[in-house]
Scaffold this active site. Structure first.
Site, PDB file in Angstrom:
ATOM      1  N   THR A  71      10.242   1.898 -23.152  1.00  0.00           N
ATOM      2  CA  THR A  71       9.164   1.645 -22.200  1.00  0.00           C
ATOM      3  C   THR A  71       8.741   0.190 -22.305  1.00  0.00           C
ATOM      4  O   THR A  71       8.725  -0.376 -23.413  1.00  0.00           O
ATOM      5  CB  THR A  71       7.937   2.553 -22.423  1.00  0.00           C
ATOM      6  OG1 THR A  71       6.812   1.992 -21.739  1.00  0.00           O
ATOM      7  CG2 THR A  71       7.551   2.696 -23.888  1.00  0.00           C
ATOM      8  N   ASP A 107       5.845  -0.683 -22.019  1.00  0.00           N
ATOM      9  CA  ASP A 107       4.467  -0.688 -22.536  1.00  0.00           C
ATOM     10  C   ASP A 107       4.390  -0.878 -24.060  1.00  0.00           C
ATOM     11  O   ASP A 107       3.334  -1.252 -24.575  1.00  0.00           O
ATOM     12  CB  ASP A 107       3.754   0.622 -22.166  1.00  0.00           C
ATOM     13  CG  ASP A 107       3.697   0.841 -20.662  1.00  0.00           C
ATOM     14  OD1 ASP A 107       3.877  -0.142 -19.909  1.00  0.00           O
ATOM     15  OD2 ASP A 107       3.483   1.988 -20.235  1.00  0.00           O
ATOM     16  N   GLY A 144       1.406  -2.372 -18.488  1.00  0.00           N
ATOM     17  CA  GLY A 144       1.204  -1.942 -19.874  1.00  0.00           C
ATOM     18  C   GLY A 144       0.345  -0.699 -20.000  1.00  0.00           C
ATOM     19  O   GLY A 144       0.103  -0.221 -21.096  1.00  0.00           O
ATOM     20  N   ARG A 145      -0.132  -0.229 -18.874  1.00  0.00           N
ATOM     21  CA  ARG A 145      -1.010   0.948 -18.798  1.00  0.00           C
ATOM     22  C   ARG A 145      -2.207   0.809 -19.749  1.00  0.00           C
ATOM     23  O   ARG A 145      -2.958  -0.121 -19.591  1.00  0.00           O
ATOM     24  CB  ARG A 145      -0.210   2.215 -19.085  1.00  0.00           C
ATOM     25  CG  ARG A 145      -0.924   3.439 -18.582  1.00  0.00           C
ATOM     26  CD  ARG A 145      -0.068   4.647 -18.628  1.00  0.00           C
ATOM     27  NE  ARG A 145       0.585   4.875 -17.360  1.00  0.00           N
ATOM     28  CZ  ARG A 145       1.718   5.524 -17.211  1.00  0.00           C
ATOM     29  NH1 ARG A 145       2.359   5.981 -18.257  1.00  0.00           N
ATOM     30  NH2 ARG A 145       2.214   5.717 -16.016  1.00  0.00           N
ATOM     31  N   GLU A 191      -3.300  -4.624 -16.684  1.00  0.00           N
ATOM     32  CA  GLU A 191      -3.740  -3.761 -15.574  1.00  0.00           C
ATOM     33  C   GLU A 191      -4.803  -2.743 -16.004  1.00  0.00           C
ATOM     34  O   GLU A 191      -5.604  -2.297 -15.192  1.00  0.00           O
ATOM     35  CB  GLU A 191      -2.545  -3.029 -14.964  1.00  0.00           C
ATOM     36  CG  GLU A 191      -1.835  -2.106 -15.957  1.00  0.00           C
ATOM     37  CD  GLU A 191      -0.637  -1.359 -15.401  1.00  0.00           C
ATOM     38  OE1 GLU A 191      -0.315  -1.515 -14.211  1.00  0.00           O
ATOM     39  OE2 GLU A 191      -0.021  -0.601 -16.183  1.00  0.00           O
ATOM     40  N   ARG A 207      -7.250 -17.711  -7.967  1.00  0.00           N
ATOM     41  CA  ARG A 207      -6.208 -16.928  -7.291  1.00  0.00           C
ATOM     42  C   ARG A 207      -5.573 -15.950  -8.279  1.00  0.00           C
ATOM     43  O   ARG A 207      -5.335 -16.297  -9.437  1.00  0.00           O
ATOM     44  CB  ARG A 207      -5.102 -17.836  -6.750  1.00  0.00           C
ATOM     45  CG  ARG A 207      -5.546 -18.852  -5.732  1.00  0.00           C
ATOM     46  CD  ARG A 207      -5.912 -18.204  -4.393  1.00  0.00           C
ATOM     47  NE  ARG A 207      -6.230 -19.233  -3.426  1.00  0.00           N
ATOM     48  CZ  ARG A 207      -5.330 -19.801  -2.624  1.00  0.00           C
ATOM     49  NH1 ARG A 207      -4.068 -19.449  -2.672  1.00  0.00           N
ATOM     50  NH2 ARG A 207      -5.696 -20.730  -1.781  1.00  0.00           N
ATOM     51  N   HIS A 248       6.109  -4.627 -10.398  1.00  0.00           N
ATOM     52  CA  HIS A 248       7.430  -4.156 -10.824  1.00  0.00           C
ATOM     53  C   HIS A 248       8.431  -5.275 -11.075  1.00  0.00           C
ATOM     54  O   HIS A 248       9.531  -5.006 -11.582  1.00  0.00           O
ATOM     55  CB  HIS A 248       7.975  -3.161  -9.799  1.00  0.00           C
ATOM     56  CG  HIS A 248       7.135  -1.916  -9.741  1.00  0.00           C
ATOM     57  ND1 HIS A 248       6.105  -1.776  -8.852  1.00  0.00           N
ATOM     58  CD2 HIS A 248       7.151  -0.802 -10.496  1.00  0.00           C
ATOM     59  CE1 HIS A 248       5.523  -0.606  -9.054  1.00  0.00           C
ATOM     60  NE2 HIS A 248       6.130   0.007 -10.038  1.00  0.00           N
ATOM     61  N   ARG A 306       9.704  -5.145 -14.449  1.00  0.00           N
ATOM     62  CA  ARG A 306      10.625  -4.090 -14.879  1.00  0.00           C
ATOM     63  C   ARG A 306      12.026  -4.308 -14.329  1.00  0.00           C
ATOM     64  O   ARG A 306      12.874  -3.423 -14.449  1.00  0.00           O
ATOM     65  CB  ARG A 306      10.101  -2.725 -14.390  1.00  0.00           C
ATOM     66  CG  ARG A 306       8.777  -2.353 -14.985  1.00  0.00           C
ATOM     67  CD  ARG A 306       8.545  -0.874 -15.018  1.00  0.00           C
ATOM     68  NE  ARG A 306       8.878  -0.175 -13.791  1.00  0.00           N
ATOM     69  CZ  ARG A 306       8.225   0.898 -13.358  1.00  0.00           C
ATOM     70  NH1 ARG A 306       7.197   1.351 -14.041  1.00  0.00           N
ATOM     71  NH2 ARG A 306       8.602   1.514 -12.269  1.00  0.00           N
TER      72      ARG A 306
END
Ligand code: F6P
Length: 320
Positions: free
Chosen positions: A104, A106, A149-150, A200, A244, A250, A253
């Protein structure tokens, strides 16, 4: 695959789209010719999905029946918290022969120092930050970079530190917008423009207004993203400086994996086959230092590995 097929005489099938494959008996023969040449490719040739076998009626029993019908002795599950959480339960609650491999971006699985995919995402984010410095400095703007990275700040922490960010905001620590604005002012005072890296999942003190549609996937996760745009408005309002936001999404990824990830994934594969040969079901391959060890899947998935406060404080020295 090569070790299992060529040296140990095993046969392999691949299941398409994560847990959807074994649930619906959607398998494809997988031999050395099918996997030849995939080392420099990102993603997965088998596809992926957010299918949760425990959210499907009789899911675990269907998987067990489909594996038996296909003559599959053991399943190697490759994924993150959700994929391996399901793998762990399929083993401990339903007796399935499962081995986990941590993959992952993350990097939030306990019991392993790194998951593969993480290093690639960090390098992509770092390169983006390097490029954003140009506009920040030339146009005297505050630039915010939102990374994935949740609920863990690993990507933000590593990419921010490597890219020379002036502020790094992670989910593990609620941030004070006023303090962020102070750091922005300090950076401008040094005649440079600030770059802020925000994960995020990061939240300001007191919470952030909802950014998305609150839709949950089958593992119960909300779709994250958008905090950078909220922060953009706040910083501009408080400091009067043009601000900005860039949301990498994505992009992080995609593309070709780094050497570190290729080597890690290859070594995990060799050790996963050795674990299957030894009948070490219910385990996960883990990187500990430079060694690959086997750990219990339950241990690896019990709780998320997040950025410790002491590590975050190391980066704070460079803020502002
Ligand atoms: O778990 C990996 C990850 O990329 C997270 O960092 C991110 O929050 C999520 O997946 C995004 O998932 P999706 O592509 O399904 O929206």
């Amino acid at each position: 695959m090569r070790r299992g097929a060529a040296s140990n005489g095993h046969e392999f099938v691949g299941y398409r789209d994560g847990w959807r494959g074994p649930l619906e008996a959607d398998d494809v023969p997988l031999g050395v010719p099918e996997v030849r040449g995939i080392l420099p490719r990102g993603g997965t040739i088998l596809g992926s999905s957010r299918t949760n076998p425990f959210a499907t009626d009789g899911g675990p029993a269907r998987i067990a029946a489909n594996l038996e019908a296909a003559g599959v002795d053991g399943l190697i599950a490759i994924g993150g918290e959700d994929t391996l959480g399901a793998a762990s339960r399929l083993h401990s609650e339903h007796g399935l022969n499962v081995i986990g491999v941590p993959k992952t971006i993350d990097n939030d699985l306990s019991a392993t120092d790194y998951t593969f995919g993480f290093d690639t995402a960090v390098n992509i984010a770092m390169e983006a930050i390097d490029r954003l410095h140009t506009t920040a400095d030339s146009h005297h703007r505050v630039l915010i970079v939102e990374v994935m990275g949740r609920h863990a700040g690993w990507i933000a922490f590593h990419a921010g530190l490597a890219g020379g960010a002036n502020v790094i905001l992670i989910p593990e620590r609620e941030f004070d917008v006023a303090k962020v604005c102070d750091l922005v002012g300090r950076r401008f005072a040094s005649r440079f423009a600030p770059i802020i890296v925000v994960a995020e999942g990061a939240k300001p003190l007191g919470g952030v207004p909802s950014q998305g549609d609150d839709k949950l996937d089958s593992f119960g996760h909300a779709r994250l993203g958008g905090v950078a745009h909220w922060l953009e408005g706040e910083i501009e309002r408080i400091t009067g400086k043009e601000t900005r936001a860039t949301v990498l999404g994505h992009v992080q990824r995609g593309g070709t994996p780094t050497a570190f990830d290729r080597v890690l994934a290859t070594r995990f594969g060799l050790h996963a086959i050795a674990a299957a040969d030894a009948g070490e079901w219910g385990t996960m391959t883990a990187l500990r230092g430079t060694e690959i060890k086997l750990v219990q899947l339950t241990e690896a998935t019990a709780e998320l590995k997040t950025v410790p406060a002491s590590l975050y404080e190391e980066a704070e020295v460079f803020f502002g």
